[in-house]
Scaffold this motif. Structure first.
Motif, mmCIF file in Angstrom:
data_model
loop_
_atom_site.group_PDB
_atom_site.id
_atom_site.type_symbol
_atom_site.label_atom_id
_atom_site.label_comp_id
_atom_site.label_asym_id
_atom_site.label_seq_id
_atom_site.Cartn_x
_atom_site.Cartn_y
_atom_site.Cartn_z
ATOM 1 N N GLU A 142 -11.467 3.726 1.039
ATOM 2 C CA GLU A 142 -10.124 3.149 1.094
ATOM 3 C C GLU A 142 -9.056 4.246 1.078
ATOM 4 O OE1 GLU A 142 -9.607 0.116 -1.828
ATOM 5 O OE2 GLU A 142 -11.109 -1.189 -0.934
ATOM 6 N N THR A 146 -4.389 0.211 6.821
ATOM 7 C CA THR A 146 -4.370 1.635 6.508
ATOM 8 C C THR A 146 -3.472 2.393 7.480
ATOM 9 O OG1 THR A 146 -6.667 1.472 5.764
ATOM 10 C CG2 THR A 146 -5.837 3.688 6.214
ATOM 11 N N LEU A 177 -13.508 4.653 6.181
ATOM 12 C CA LEU A 177 -12.675 3.710 5.442
ATOM 13 C C LEU A 177 -13.280 3.280 4.117
ATOM 14 C CD1 LEU A 177 -11.434 1.359 8.326
ATOM 15 C CD2 LEU A 177 -10.055 3.005 7.031
ATOM 16 N N ARG A 188 0.818 -1.203 0.000
ATOM 17 C CA ARG A 188 0.000 0.000 0.000
ATOM 18 C C ARG A 188 0.852 1.253 0.000
ATOM 19 N NH1 ARG A 188 -5.428 -0.498 1.490
ATOM 20 N NH2 ARG A 188 -5.387 1.662 2.145
ATOM 21 N N HIS A 196 -17.373 -3.170 4.476
ATOM 22 C CA HIS A 196 -16.907 -2.295 5.542
ATOM 23 C C HIS A 196 -17.746 -2.430 6.809
ATOM 24 C CE1 HIS A 196 -14.455 -0.651 2.313
ATOM 25 N NE2 HIS A 196 -13.701 -0.158 3.281
ATOM 26 N N ALA A 246 -7.261 -3.850 7.852
ATOM 27 C CA ALA A 246 -7.300 -2.892 6.744
ATOM 28 C C ALA A 246 -5.902 -2.521 6.254
ATOM 29 C CB ALA A 246 -8.058 -1.630 7.168
#
Length: 283
Positions: free
Chosen positions: A170, A204, A167, A18, A136, A202
C-alpha cells in the motif's frame, strides 16, 4: 504552474483520505562523463496531488526514467528537493513502489509467492498476509492464478502480477517506468484499461513514464511533456476528462496533436518555460 482542480472519477473520495502528495522543487541531476559534468535534468518543478495519475513523455535521453529513480529514492545525488507529504525523500522506502518495463517476477515462485515477497519486511500474522495477497490478486484480476508460475502467464498478466506486488505494501506513490512497453499492441490496449481500473480502485498516486502519447493521455490526469536533454518541463497538459475514458474522445485527439507538435518542434531558447494547455476552453 500548479493546477488545484479536484480529481475526477471513483478515486476521488479515496484520494481525499489518502496521503501521497509529491512536490519537486528546483531539481537538477548531473552525471560525470569523461571528466565532465553532463546535465540530465535541469530545474524540474512539479507538484502532484494525492491520488493523481501523472504521465511523463519526452524524447529518449531526456531524463524521464532518471526522474522516477530520484522520486523512489534509488538515486539521492541531485540538487534541489523532492518531498513526499512534506518529508524529504532521502532513500528508498516502502511508501514508494516501482514497476519496470520487465515484470521481474521470480520464475521459481508462484504468482502468490511473488506478491508475498513485498511483505517480507512487514511482521504480519499469516492470516493477514494471506488476505493481503488475496486482495491484491483480486485487484489486478488474477485471483485464479495465484498458484501459477510466471512462465504460465501472458505478458499482460505478468505485468499485472508485478503491479500487485508493488501495491501490496500500500505505497503512497507508485512509479511506473514504461510498464507496458514490452507488450504487443492489442495486449497493451487491454492492459491500459486494466491499469486505469486498478488506479481507480486503489486511489494510489501514480507517476508513469511512457513514449506512447495515446497511453499518456488515456491514463493521465495530466501529461508532463519533457524537452530534449537537459530534461526540462516544456509543457503540462491538463486532460479534463472523467475516468473511465473513451479513446475516441475528440479532446484526446486534439491534445495528442498538441503534444506531438511540442515533441517534434525545433528547440528554442525558452524550452524551459512552463506553459499549461487547458483540457478545454475556459469561459
Amino acid at each position: 504552474m500548479t493546477d488545484h482542480r479536484p480529481l475526477r472519477g471513483p478515486a476521488t473520495d479515496k484520494a481525499a483520505r489518502r496521503t501521497g502528495a509529491v512536490r519537486i522543487s528546483g531539481l537538477s541531476k548531473r552525471y560525470a562523463m569523461g571528466g565532465k559534468a553532463m546535465t540530465v535534468l535541469d530545474d524540474i518543478n512539479l507538484s502532484i496531488r494525492p491520488g493523481e495519475f501523472v504521465s511523463i513523455v519526452g524524447p529518449s535521453g531526456c531524463g524521464k526514467s532518471t526522474l522516477l529513480r530520484l522520486i523512489v529514492g534509488l538515486d539521492t545525488d541531485y540538487d534541489g528537493e523532492i518531498r513526499l507529504d512534506d518529508t524529504r525523500v532521502a532513500g528508498t522506502g516502502l511508501e514508494r513502489g516501482l514497476v519496470f518495463q520487465d515484470h521481474r517476477l521470480f520464475p521459481w515462485m508462484t504468482v502468490a509467492k511473488n506478491v508475498e515477497v513485498a511483505l517480507l519486511n512487514q511482521k504480519l500474522p499469516r492470516d493477514r498476509r494471506e488476505r493481503v495477497i488475496s486482495e491484491h490478486l483480486a485487484l489486478v484480476g488474477l485471483s485464479d492464478f495465484g498458484d501459477a508460475y510466471p512462465h504460465q502467464l501472458s505478458g499482460g498478466m505478468a505485468q499485472r502480477a508485478a503491479i500487485a506486488r508493488a501495491l501490496a505494501n500500500e505505497p503512497k506513490v507508485l512509479a511506473l517506468d514504461e510498464p507496458l512497453g514490452a507488450l504487443d499492441a492489442l495486449t497493451r490496449v487491454k492492459v491500459q484499461a486494466e491499469l486505469q481500473r486498478i488506479w481507480m480502485e486503489a486511489g494510489t498516486t501514480m507517476i508513469m513514464v511512457t513514449h506512447d502519447v495515446d497511453e499518456a493521455l488515456f491514463l493521465g490526469d495530466r501529461v508532463v511533456v519533457m524537452s530534449p536533454r537537459p530534461g526540462r518541463i516544456a509543457r503540462i497538459v491538463d486532460v479534463d476528462l472523467p475516468h473511465p475514458r473513451d479513446r475516441a474522445s475528440p479532446l484526446l485527439h486534439r491534445l495528442k496533436d498538441e503534444i506531438l507538435a511540442e515533441l517534434t518542434r525545433e528547440p528554442r531558447e525558452d524550452d524551459g518555460t512552463l506553459v499549461t494547455f487547458p483540457g478545454r476552453p475556459r469561459g
